[in-house]
Structure formats: structure tokens, C-alpha cells
Motif scaffolding. Structure first.
Motif, short mmCIF file in Angstrom:
data_model
loop_
_atom_site.label_atom_id
_atom_site.label_comp_id
_atom_site.label_asym_id
_atom_site.label_seq_id
_atom_site.Cartn_x
_atom_site.Cartn_y
_atom_site.Cartn_z
N THR A 139 0.84 -1.20 0.00
CA THR A 139 0.00 0.00 0.00
C THR A 139 0.87 1.25 0.00
N MET A 140 0.24 2.39 -0.22
CA MET A 140 0.97 3.65 -0.21
C MET A 140 1.61 3.87 1.15
N GLN A 141 0.90 3.54 2.22
CA GLN A 141 1.42 3.74 3.56
C GLN A 141 2.62 2.83 3.82
N GLN A 142 2.56 1.60 3.34
CA GLN A 142 3.69 0.68 3.50
C GLN A 142 4.90 1.15 2.70
N LEU A 143 4.65 1.67 1.51
CA LEU A 143 5.75 2.17 0.68
C LEU A 143 6.44 3.36 1.34
N ARG A 144 5.63 4.28 1.90
CA ARG A 144 6.22 5.44 2.57
C ARG A 144 7.04 5.00 3.77
N GLY A 145 6.54 4.03 4.53
CA GLY A 145 7.28 3.55 5.69
C GLY A 145 8.60 2.91 5.30
N ARG A 146 8.58 2.11 4.24
CA ARG A 146 9.81 1.46 3.80
C ARG A 146 10.81 2.46 3.27
N GLU A 147 10.33 3.48 2.53
CA GLU A 147 11.23 4.51 2.02
C GLU A 147 11.81 5.33 3.17
N GLY A 148 10.98 5.65 4.17
CA GLY A 148 11.48 6.40 5.31
C GLY A 148 12.60 5.65 6.03
N SER A 149 12.41 4.35 6.18
CA SER A 149 13.45 3.53 6.82
C SER A 149 14.72 3.50 5.98
N ARG A 150 14.58 3.41 4.66
CA ARG A 150 15.74 3.38 3.78
C ARG A 150 16.54 4.68 3.88
N VAL A 151 15.84 5.82 3.88
CA VAL A 151 16.53 7.11 3.93
C VAL A 151 17.20 7.30 5.29
N ARG A 152 16.52 6.92 6.38
CA ARG A 152 17.14 7.04 7.70
C ARG A 152 18.40 6.20 7.79
N ASN A 153 18.35 5.00 7.23
CA ASN A 153 19.54 4.15 7.23
C ASN A 153 20.67 4.76 6.40
N ALA A 154 20.30 5.42 5.30
CA ALA A 154 21.32 6.07 4.47
C ALA A 154 22.01 7.20 5.24
N TYR A 155 21.23 7.99 5.98
CA TYR A 155 21.80 9.06 6.79
C TYR A 155 22.71 8.48 7.88
N ARG A 156 22.22 7.47 8.57
CA ARG A 156 22.99 6.88 9.67
C ARG A 156 24.27 6.23 9.16
N ARG A 157 24.18 5.56 8.04
CA ARG A 157 25.37 4.91 7.48
C ARG A 157 26.41 5.96 7.09
N ALA A 158 25.96 7.04 6.45
CA ALA A 158 26.89 8.09 6.05
C ALA A 158 27.51 8.77 7.27
N ALA A 159 26.71 8.98 8.31
CA ALA A 159 27.24 9.59 9.53
C ALA A 159 28.27 8.69 10.19
N ARG A 160 27.99 7.40 10.22
CA ARG A 160 28.92 6.44 10.83
C ARG A 160 30.23 6.37 10.05
N GLU A 161 30.15 6.38 8.74
CA GLU A 161 31.34 6.25 7.91
C GLU A 161 32.22 7.50 7.93
#
Length: 318
Positions: A139-161
Motif C-alpha cells: 500500500t501507499m502507507q507501507q511504501l512510505r514507511g519502507r522509504e522512510g526507513s531506507r533514507v534514515r539508514n542512508a543518513y545513519r550509514r553516512a554519519a557512521r562512515e
């Protein structure tokens, strides 16, 4: 009045396609003019000539002045112009579409207007983000949640590196300097990405305001397309630049984003991805004629033909 010197307006078919052009150039504290088919850039160091048809978009920073003749050339050759300031990006102008067809625009409008088809395009957008996952039933809500998780992980990974402290995305257009270095770097990088996406969308004849994930804004489709590449391009570059803390952070970010766009073929991929998202496997641009007449029974009929004699007898049945 004597004719104004310069070359004759080129046919759109004779111009390089958007995918074959350079991504963007950033200019500041200079005056843009025109000499034949080239944009002239003048500052205290002299004059540089830029072939207009080789550029997709010009990012015009503080202290930039543009002559009427330069804008005329940019419009004729499909060059986008984006005025960029320290408070973010504002899109004030763009060149003519590099197509005489409206197939993609009609398809875009039809897909946006139908809820089922609209959602199908959104799923295709997320499929580009998650190529190894099946998102066809989310669903649209599930897609938004998955994308939000992906972007947060991208930020955290870049900050860690990079070792850069990350406290969340903060962007105030009215106060660019209030953001920390990494947020300023993200804003500068995203401005470049938005400028290129806007130029590509316009060049293909699509509408920047008809978005699928983003709606209600004149640049909704621009944000849709730019978001496809942020985790790959602007996020890692912004964190790396912020970690180095250069004297002119926005300038460093712009140069690196430009180089990364070339290295990762972002311009060509934008063209391909937009056409794939909107065309359902078909190519609506490949048409024998550019202009048709609408018919409520046949769909379209040929243009440039007088229908009076052949349809005069049908008036009584209207």
C-alpha cells in the motif's frame, strides 16, 4: 531597424537530446551574453564561450546578470536556468521542451488522474529504489514507511562512515546559514539535483507540477525524480564534504555532485527512468505527426484536413 545579429533559431530536431548534454554548470558574479550559438560568460578574468546546445541547465548564483539575448538563446536551445542563492534554490525559468510531441505529457496526466494507475507509478518509483524486492502489492502507507526507513539508514550509514554528527534533516529556506554543515551540504547538493531533474522533465515535454509521490506543488514531479538518486549521490557527498569542513562548503558540494552525476550517468538515467515510469513499455513520443485533432469516437484524427465536406451530412445527427 537593422536585424539583430545572431544565428537563426535551430530546429528542435537538430539539437542534441537532453541525455547527450552536460549535466549543469554553476556560475556566479558574472554577466551572461550571447555570441551566435554560444553563451558568453564575462567576469574580471575575461570571457568564456559555452556552446548552448551542449548544456542542460545553468545554475546562476549571486551576482549573476543575464542579457535578453542570452535568455533567448537558452530558450531556443532548451537550456534550463535556475537562480540559486544562499537561501536555497528558486526555479524561475526554463527553456523550450526538446520535443514537439505531447505523448509523455498526456500519459503523465492520465496516470496522475486515475487512482489505480497513479499507485502503479508510485510502486514503479519504489521498485527503482528496491530492485530486489517485490513492492507490487504494498500500500501507499507501507511504501512510505519502507522509504522512510531506507533514507534514515542512508543518513545513519553516512554519519557512521564519516564521523559526522547527525541530528536530523533541518532546512529553512529563509535562513540557510542556520543549518549545521551537513544540512547546508545536503541543501546545496539537492539544489543541483532538483535543477537537473527540472531541466530533464521540461526537455521531455512533461509537467513539473504533476507528481505522484509529491503532490500540490509546482515542482512535485521534480521532487519525485530527484528523490530516486539522493541516497546514491547527494547524501554520501554531503556527509563527506561536511567531514572535511572546507572553506567554501557549497562550492565543494556542487563540484562533487556534478562529477558524481557524470560518473553515475544520472542525466541519461533520468531520461530513461521518466520514460519508463510514464510509458508502460511503449514509446508515446514515436508518432508520425506532432499535432492531431481530438475525436470523441476515434480518439484522434489527422490535422490539416478540411472535414466540412465529408462531415457536413452528419450535422443532423448531432
Amino acid at each position: 531597424m537593422p536585424d539583430i545579429p545572431g544565428i537563426i533559431r535551430p530546429d528542435l530536431q537538430a539539437l542534441p537530446q537532453i541525455k547527450d548534454r552536460m549535466t549543469f554548470l554553476y556560475l556566479e558574479h558574472c554577466t551572461l551574453g550571447r555570441q551566435d550559438g554560444a553563451i558568453t560568460v564575462t567576469d574580471e578574468n575575461g570571457i568564456v564561450h559555452i556552446p548552448a546546445a551542449a548544456i542542460s541547465v545553468l545554475l546562476l548564483g549571486p551576482g549573476t546578470r543575464v542579457t535578453h539575448r542570452a535568455m533567448e538563446l537558452m530558450g531556443d536551445t532548451g537550456v534550463g536556468a535556475v537562480w540559486v542563492g544562499e537561501h536555497g534554490v528558486r526555479y524561475y525559468a526554463h527553456g523550450r521542451p526538446l520535443t514537439t510531441r505531447s505523448g509523455l505529457l498526456q500519459k503523465q496526466a492520465a496516470l496522475v488522474s486515475n487512482t489505480r494507475k497513479h499507485l502503479a507509478v508510485v510502486r514503479k518509483m519504489y521498485q527503482l529504489r528496491f530492485p530486489d524486492e517485490d513492492v507490487s502489492h504494498l500500500t501507499m502507507q507501507q511504501l512510505r514507511g519502507r522509504e522512510g526507513s531506507r533514507v534514515r539508514n542512508a543518513y545513519r550509514r553516512a554519519a557512521r562512515e564519516t564521523g559526522v554528527e547527525w541530528n536530523g534533516r533541518l532546512y529553512r529556506p529563509e535562513d540557510f546559514a542556520s543549518g549545521d554543515p551537513v544540512n547546508q551540504a545536503l541543501s546545496a547538493g539537492n539544489a543541483c539535483l532538483y535543477g537537473l531533474a527540472h531541466a530533464v522533465i521540461v526537455a521531455l515535454g512533461c509537467a513539473p507540477g504533476l507528481g505522484f509521490v509529491h503532490v500540490g506543488h509546482e515542482g512535485s514531479f521534480v521532487y519525485d525524480i530527484a528523490d530516486l538518486y539522493k541516497a546514491e549521490i547527494t547524501i554520501p557527498i554531503a556527509f563527506q564534504a561536511a567531514a572535511e569542513n572546507p572553506e567554501d562548503l557549497p562550492a565543494v558540494v556542487r563540484r562533487r555532485v556534478r562529477d558524481a552525476m557524470v560518473e553515475h550517468h544520472i542525466l541519461e538515467r533520468m531520461v530513461h527512468d521518466i520514460r519508463w515510469l510514464l510509458s508502460d513499455g511503449e514509446d508515446p513520443q514515436e508518432q508520425e505527426e506532432a499535432v492531431y485533432l481530438w475525436d470523441n469516437k476515434l480518439g484522434t484524427v489527422a490535422n490539416g484536413i478540411s472535414y466540412f465536406d465529408r462531415e457536413a451530412g452528419d450535422e443532423g445527427s448531432l
